[in-house]
Scaffold this motif. Structure first.
Motif, PDB file in Angstrom:
ATOM      1  N   ALA A   1       2.187   2.385   3.083  1.00 29.21           N
ATOM      2  CA  ALA A   1       1.168   1.501   2.523  1.00 29.21           C
ATOM      3  C   ALA A   1       1.690   0.077   2.370  1.00 29.21           C
ATOM      4  O   ALA A   1       0.920  -0.884   2.440  1.00 29.21           O
ATOM      5  N   SER A   2       2.989  -0.065   2.191  1.00 30.25           N
ATOM      6  CA  SER A   2       3.545  -1.402   1.967  1.00 30.25           C
ATOM      7  C   SER A   2       3.426  -2.296   3.196  1.00 30.25           C
ATOM      8  O   SER A   2       3.625  -3.496   3.118  1.00 30.25           O
ATOM      9  N   TYR A   3       3.066  -1.714   4.353  1.00 32.68           N
ATOM     10  CA  TYR A   3       2.847  -2.528   5.548  1.00 32.68           C
ATOM     11  C   TYR A   3       1.455  -3.161   5.550  1.00 32.68           C
ATOM     12  O   TYR A   3       1.166  -4.030   6.349  1.00 32.68           O
ATOM     13  N   CYS A   4       0.591  -2.682   4.653  1.00 33.68           N
ATOM     14  CA  CYS A   4      -0.783  -3.169   4.656  1.00 33.68           C
ATOM     15  C   CYS A   4      -0.873  -4.548   4.001  1.00 33.68           C
ATOM     16  O   CYS A   4       0.008  -4.979   3.266  1.00 33.68           O
ATOM     17  N   LYS A   5      -1.998  -5.225   4.280  1.00 30.31           N
ATOM     18  CA  LYS A   5      -2.241  -6.505   3.608  1.00 30.31           C
ATOM     19  C   LYS A   5      -2.954  -6.286   2.278  1.00 30.31           C
ATOM     20  O   LYS A   5      -2.777  -7.022   1.343  1.00 30.31           O
ATOM     21  N   ARG A   6      -3.805  -5.258   2.289  1.00 34.18           N
ATOM     22  CA  ARG A   6      -4.555  -4.947   1.079  1.00 34.18           C
ATOM     23  C   ARG A   6      -4.573  -3.437   0.912  1.00 34.18           C
ATOM     24  O   ARG A   6      -4.559  -2.716   1.902  1.00 34.18           O
ATOM     25  N   ILE A   7      -4.647  -2.996  -0.338  1.00 33.94           N
ATOM     26  CA  ILE A   7      -4.736  -1.554  -0.551  1.00 33.94           C
ATOM     27  C   ILE A   7      -5.859  -1.252  -1.539  1.00 33.94           C
ATOM     28  O   ILE A   7      -6.046  -1.977  -2.519  1.00 33.94           O
ATOM     29  N   LEU A   8      -6.575  -0.179  -1.200  1.00 28.87           N
ATOM     30  CA  LEU A   8      -7.676   0.269  -2.049  1.00 28.87           C
ATOM     31  C   LEU A   8      -7.270   1.614  -2.632  1.00 28.87           C
ATOM     32  O   LEU A   8      -6.845   2.491  -1.891  1.00 28.87           O
ATOM     33  N   PHE A   9      -7.372   1.772  -3.938  1.00 29.72           N
ATOM     34  CA  PHE A   9      -7.031   3.072  -4.534  1.00 29.72           C
ATOM     35  C   PHE A   9      -8.303   3.798  -4.915  1.00 29.72           C
ATOM     36  O   PHE A   9      -9.151   3.236  -5.618  1.00 29.72           O
TER      37      PHE A   9
END
Lengths: 636, 254
Positions: B208-216
Motif C-alpha cells: 500500500a505504501s506505493y500508492c498515492k492515496r489510500i482508502l480504508f
C-alpha cells in the motif's frame, strides 16, 4: 451414523449428480436384458430361426456386448469417482480411516448398481415388445409378438450385472484405500504441463496408416485373414500414434503461425485444443477405433441386408424357367399360360451349353458351368437389369481374335460373397484357353441353372457348340406372379419329365432369414456402440469443461464476450468430436472396401448411409456436450 | 486532471431478504486520471466487492458508477466486454495466466481478441515485455516461471491494451517480499510513465505504501483516507498506525 447410513445419505443426495452415470448403466442393463431374453422367448424359439449359425452369432454377440458394457460401466464409474476425489480428500483430512471411506463409496456405488438393475430391468421389460417388433420387422421373421416377460432373462441379467457392479465397487474401494492424500487434494488443481512432441512418431503414424490401408487393398492377394489381421494391427497402432503425436505437431505448427493464431478467439481455441488432444489422445484414438468398428459393422450388416434383395433377384429372376433339349414344348407352354388367368409379360430364350470337362487355374466351386453367347447375354440382361445393361454391358465386347479369347464370368445365382482370387483367371476347354475379362453378378438364368455362366463371343460359342450338347433355356415372367401354384401345376403336367422346371414358388426365400437376424444383431450392437462411444467422449469433455471453468472466468474478465466464449467452446468440443469421426470414417471406408471386393458389389450406398446414420446420432451427442459444457462454464 | 472513476451512493447487498448482508453501504468515490489508489481494510470490509463493481465484473444493488464518464448500468453485455477489453486491465492474486499458452501468447491475448494485426501485436509484446523485464522468458510456459515472473507477465497482459485503468486484486498476495517489491516498482513505473490509473486492493501495508492515496473500508463504508505527501517509508508507518487504530489491522493475517 454408521457407514451404511452415510453411504445411503450420499447416494440419495447425489442422485442428481449421478444422473448421467446412472443413465449409462441403466441403458447397459436394458440392452443386455433385451438381448438375453431373446434366447428365452418361446416365439423366437418356435420360429425356427434358432439354427446353429444364428445361435452361434448370437452367442458371440452376447459376449462382445457384455465385454463392451463392462468396459463402459468401468469407465463411467472411474470418471465419477475422479470427480469426487476432493470429497474423499476432505474425509481423509478429517481423520476418517481410508478403509471406512472406501466402504462408504463402495456401498454407495452398490446402491447405484442396484438402482440401475431394478430400473433397467423394469424399462427393459416394457421396451421388450418394441424390441421384438423391430426384430421381426427387420429380420422378416414371421413371429407373433406378444408382451413377454422372460424370467430366465431377468435372472441372468440381474446376476451378471450384480457381479459387474460388485466388482466395480470393489475396484473403487481398492483405489480409495490405496490413494494418497496429496493426490486427492491436488487432483483438481494440477498445473498443465507442455507435452513433448515426437516428430518421428508423428511422421511414422502416417506411414503406418498408409501401409495398413495398402495392405487392406491387397488383402485378397496376401491371403484374406493374414491381410485383415495385419491391417487391423497397423491401423490401430497408427491411430494411437496419430493422435499421440501427429495432431500435436499440427497444433504446434499452428501456434507458431502468429498471423493465424492472433485472430480473435483462435488463440484461446487452438492453445486449448493442443492440450486436449495431447491429454486425451488415448480416449480420442479409442473413440476413432470404436467409430471405425461401429461404422464397419453397421455397414457390413446393412450391405448384407441391402443385397439380400439383389441376390434374390439373381436367384429368381423369372416366374418360372425351364431347360429343355428342344424347342418343341414351347408351344404347349404358351397354351397353358394363355388358358390361365395370368398374362405373359416376358419370355426370354437362350441357347446354352453345359461344360463339365475343363481345366483351370481358377478356383471354382462348381464342377461344371454353363456357356452362353454374348448376343444372348445382352439380349437377356437388357430386359432383366436394364439399368446396369445401359451402364455396363451395352457396349461390351469380347476379343476373340487372339490366341486366348476373352470371356465374362457370371457368378452362380445366390452367391453372397467369395474370397476367391479375382485376377488372371484362365480356363481351358477343349485345348483352347479363355481368359476371364470380368467377373460379374447379374440376374441371368436364375436358380434353374445353379452354376456359374461363362459368356463367350458368338464365334467361340459356335466353336464350343460342336463339342458340347446344346440346351434351350426359357425364362418366363407373368403378371400376378405371387399366386402361381395352379399355373405351375398345369405346366408340370404339360411337359415331359426330363425337362428341368424351376419356379419362383419353390425358391426358398427362407434361407435369407439368417441375414435378417444378422442384420438386426449388427444394427443393435451398432446402436449400443454409438451410444457408448458418444457417452465416453461426453464424459471426457465434460470433465475438461469442469477443469476449464476458472480459465473462462478469467477470459471474461479480460473482455471476451459471451458470444466469443460460446464460439470458442463450440469450436473446441466440435473438433474433439470431428477429428475421431473423420479418422474413424476413413478407416471404415477402407474396411468396407475389402468387403466390396468380397461381395463384388458396389457398396457405396450402404457405406454412405452407415456413415451418415452414425454422424447424425453422434452429432446429437456433440450438440449435447456443447450445451452441457457451456452451462458448466456459465455461459447463459 | 479529469475524473476517470466516480461512484455515487454505491450499495451492494448479498443474499435474499431475511439473510441479507450489506457488503457495500453507500460509497461515494472519485478517482482522478493518473491516480494510484490503494484500498485497504479488514476481511469482509467490501474491498474486493468495490473493485468488482467498478471493474464491471459485478453489478451493484443500487447506486451509480461512472467509468470514463459512462454510466455502467446503462451498458449492454457487449459494450461492457468492449470496455473491459479496451479500457480496463486486471491483475489477480493467483496470476490467472493460461497454462497452455506461452508467455508471449498470454500477453498477446487481449490484442488478439481485438483482432489487431499480428505484426503490431508482436511489436507491442516485445515492447511491453522489456518494460516488465521478462523479455528473455517470452517463449516459456507459465509453469516454467517463478511467481514474480508470472505476476509481471500478468501485469504486461493487463497493460498491453494501454488501458486507462488497471485493477489489481491483492497482486502481491502470492509473492515473496523481493518479487513483491519488483512488481510494485514496475507498477509504479507504469503509473508514472504511461499515466495509467491504478486501483489496488491489498492487505499489505508495504504494498500500500506505493500508492498515492489510500482508502480504508470497514463494514462496507469508507472509514478513512490517507494521502501520500512524504517519502514512502513515512507513508508506510502512517498506514501501519492507521491499521492498528481499527483493531486487528495489519496483524489480522499474521
Amino acid at each position: 451414523m454408521n457407514t451404511f447410513s452415510i453411504a445411503y445419505k450420499n447416494y440419495k443426495s447425489n442422485l442428481k449428480v449421478y444422473r448421467l452415470h446412472l443413465a449409462a448403466m441403466i441403458f447397459s442393463v436394458i440392452a443386455y436384458y433385451n438381448f438375453v431374453s431373446l434366447k428365452h422367448n418361446p416365439e423366437v424359439l418356435k420360429a425356427q430361426v434358432n439354427t446353429r449359425e444364428i445361435a452361434g452369432t448370437a452367442n458371440v454377440t452376447q459376449i462382445v456386448l457384455l465385454l463392451f458394457l463392462v468396459f463402459f460401466i468401468w469407465y463411467s464409474t472411474s470418471f465419477f469417482l475422479n470427480q469426487r476425489k476432493k470429497e474423499i480428500g476432505i474425509y481423509t483430512f478429517m481423520g476418517v480411516q481410508k478403509s471406512k471411506i472406501g466402504a462408504i463409496f463402495a456401498i454407495e456405488s452398490l446402491f447405484l448398481g442396484l438402482t440401475s438393475i431394478i430400473v433397467g430391468l423394469a424399462l427393459g421389460v416394457l421396451l421388450g415388445k418394441l424390441f421384438l417388433m423391430m426384430l421381426a420387422k427387420v429380420a422378416l421373421l414371421n413371429v407373433q409378438v406378444d408382451f413377454f416377460v422372460s424370467s430366465g432373462g431377468l435372472i441372468e441379467t440381474s446376476i451378471t450385472f450384480f457381479i459387474v457392479f460388485f466388482l466395480t465397487s470393489l475396484q473403487g474401494y481398492i483405489s480409495i484405500v490405496r490413494s494418497k492424500l496429496i493426490d486427492l487434494f491436488n487432483a483438481s488443481k494440477k498445473e498443465e504441463q507442455i507435452p513433448k512432441v515426437s516428430y518421428v512418431k508423428g511422421v511414422l503414424s502416417i506411414a503406418i496408416l498408409g501401409l495398413g490401408y495398402y495392405v487392406s487393398i491387397k488383402a485378397l492377394i496376401l491371403g484374406f485373414f493374414t491381410g485383415i489381421l495385419i491391417t487391423l494391427i497397423l491401423v490401430v497402432w497408427g491411430t494411437y500414434w496419430l493422435f499421440g503425436s501427429f495432431f500435436t505437431i499440427v497444433a504446434r505448427y499452428l501456434t507458431n503461425r502468429k498471423s493465424l493464431l492472433y485472430k480473435g478467439t483462435n488463440l484461446v481455441s487452438i492453445s486449448n485444443q493442443i492440450f486436449k488432444i495431447r491429454k486425451n489422445y488415448r480416449t480420442l484414438a479409442t473413440i476413432a477405433v470404436l467409430i471405425a468398428t461401429t461404422i464397419t459393422a453397421f455397414g457390413t450388416v446393412s450391405s448384407l441386408k441391402y443385397f439380400v434383395n439383389k441376390n434374390y433377384e439373381t436367384e429368381v429372376p423369372y416366374t418360372f424357367s425351364y431347360v429343355a433339349e428342344s424347342e418343341d414344348i414351347d408351344n404347349s407352354i404358351k397354351t397353358v399360360i394363355d388358358n390361365s388367368n395370368h398374362n405373359l409379360e416376358l419370355w426370354k430364350k437362350s441357347k446354352i451349353l453345359f461344360v463339365d470337362k475343363f481345366s483351370t487355374n481358377y478356383n471354382l466351386y462348381n464342377r461344371s458351368f454353363a456357356v452362353m453367347s454374348l448376343t444372348d447375354f445382352k439380349e437377356i440382361v437388357k430386359d432383366l437389369d436394364p439399368e446396369s445393361y445401359e451402364k455396363n454391358y451395352s457396349d461390351i465386347t469380347l476379343d476373340d481374335s487372339q490366341e486366348v479369347s476373352q470371356v465374362i464370368y457370371v457368378e452362380s445365382p445366390g452367391v453372397m460373397m467369395s474370397i476367391l482370387k479375382k485376377y488372371d483367371g484362365t480356363i481351358n476347354i477343349n485345348d483352347s484357353d479363355f481368359q476371364i475379362k470380368e467377373q460379374i453378378k447379374t440376374p441371368l438364368l436364375g436358380g434353374g441353372v445353379p452354376s456359374s455362366v461363362l459368356i463367350v463371343s458368338d464365334k467361340d460359342y459356335t466353336k464350343l457348340s460342336e463339342s458340347f450338347k446344346e440346351y434351350y433355356f426359357d425364362g418366363i415372367i407373368v403378371d400376378n406372379d405371387e399366386n402361381t401354384e395352379k399355373l405351375i401345376n398345369s405346366i408340370r403336367e404339360a411337359i415331359p419329365k426330363n425337362v428341368g422346371l424351376y419356379s419362383k414358388m419353390q425358391a426358398h426365400k427362407g434361407k435369407y432369414d439368417i441375414f435378417g437376424v444378422v442384420y438386426f444383431l449388427g444394427a443393435f450392437m451398432s446402436l449400443v456402440f454409438i451410444v457408448a462411444t458418444g457417452s465416453i467422449i461426453y464424459f471426457k469433455l465434460i470433465s475438461d469443461a469442469l477443469d476449464d471453468k476458472e480459465k473462462y472466468v478469467m477470459l471474461r474478465k479480460i473482455g471476451m464476450t459471451q458470444k466469443e466464449i460460446t464460439n470458442s467452446i463450440s469450436q473446441q468440443v466440435g473438433i474433439s468430436f470431428l477429428i475421431p469421426l473423420i479418422i474413424g470414417s476413413i478407416h471404415s471406408i477402407f474396411a468396407i472396401r475389402v468387403l466390396m471386393d468380397l461381395m463384388n458389389y458396389d457398396l457405396t450406398i450402404p457405406t454412405v448411409i452407415s456413415i451418415a446414420a452414425f454422424t447424425v446420432i453422434y452429432g446429437v451427442f456433440c450438440f449435447g456436450t456443447i450445451r452441457k459444457s457451456l452451462s458448466i462454464i456459465g455461459v447463459k | 486532471m479529469s475524473t476517470i472513476i466516480e461512484t455515487k451512493n454505491l450499495k451492494k447487498v448479498y443474499g435474499t431478504k431475511g439473510v441479507s448482508f450489506n457488503a457495500l453501504d453507500g460509497i461515494d468515490l472519485k478517482v482522478e486520471k493518473g491516480d494510484f489508489l490503494g484500498i485497504m481494510g479488514p476481511s469482509g470490509a467490501g474491498k474486493t466487492t468495490l473493485l468488482n463493481l467498478i471493474s464491471t465484473i459485478d453489478k451493484p444493488t443500487s447506486g451509480e458508477i461512472f467509468l470514463e464518464g459512462k454510466e455502467l448500468n446503462n451498458l449492454k453485455d457487449r459494450e461492457l466486454a468492449k470496455l473491459r477489453r479496451n479500457s480496463i486491465g486486471f491483475i489477480f492474486q493467483d496470476f490467472n495466466l493460461l497454462d497452455n499458452m506461452t508467455v508471449e501468447d498470454n500477453i498477446a491475448l487481449p490484442l488478439a481478441l481485438e483482432r489487431k494485426h499480428h505484426k503490431n501485436i508482436l511489436n507491442k509484446v516485445d515492447e511491453i515485455s522489456s518494460f516488465f523485464g521478462i523479455k528473455d522468458h517470452i517463449k516459456k510456459y507459465p509453469y516454467q516461471l517463478s511467481g514474480g515472473q508470472k505476476q509481471r507477465t500478468a501485469a504486461a497482459r493487463a497493460l498491453i491494451t494501454s488501458p486507462s485503468v488497471i485493477f489489481a486484486d491483492e497482486p502481491t498476495g502470492a509473492l515473496d517480499s523481493k518479487s513483491s517489491a519488483e512488481l510494485l516498482q514496475s507498477m509504479l513505473k507504469m503509473n508514472e510513465e504511461f499515466h495509467t490509473t491504478v486501483m489496488m486492493v491489498t492487505h499489505d501495508a508495504f504494498a500500500a505504501s506505493y500508492c498515492k492515496r489510500i482508502l480504508f473500508l470497514k463494514d462496507g463504508k469508507i472509514y478513512a483516507r490517507l494521502d501520500k505527501n512524504e517519502s514512502r517509508k513515512e507513508f508506510f508507518h502512517r498506514i501501519l498506525d492507521l491499521l492498528s487504530s481499527f483493531g486487528g489491522g495489519s496483524h489480522e493475517h499474521f
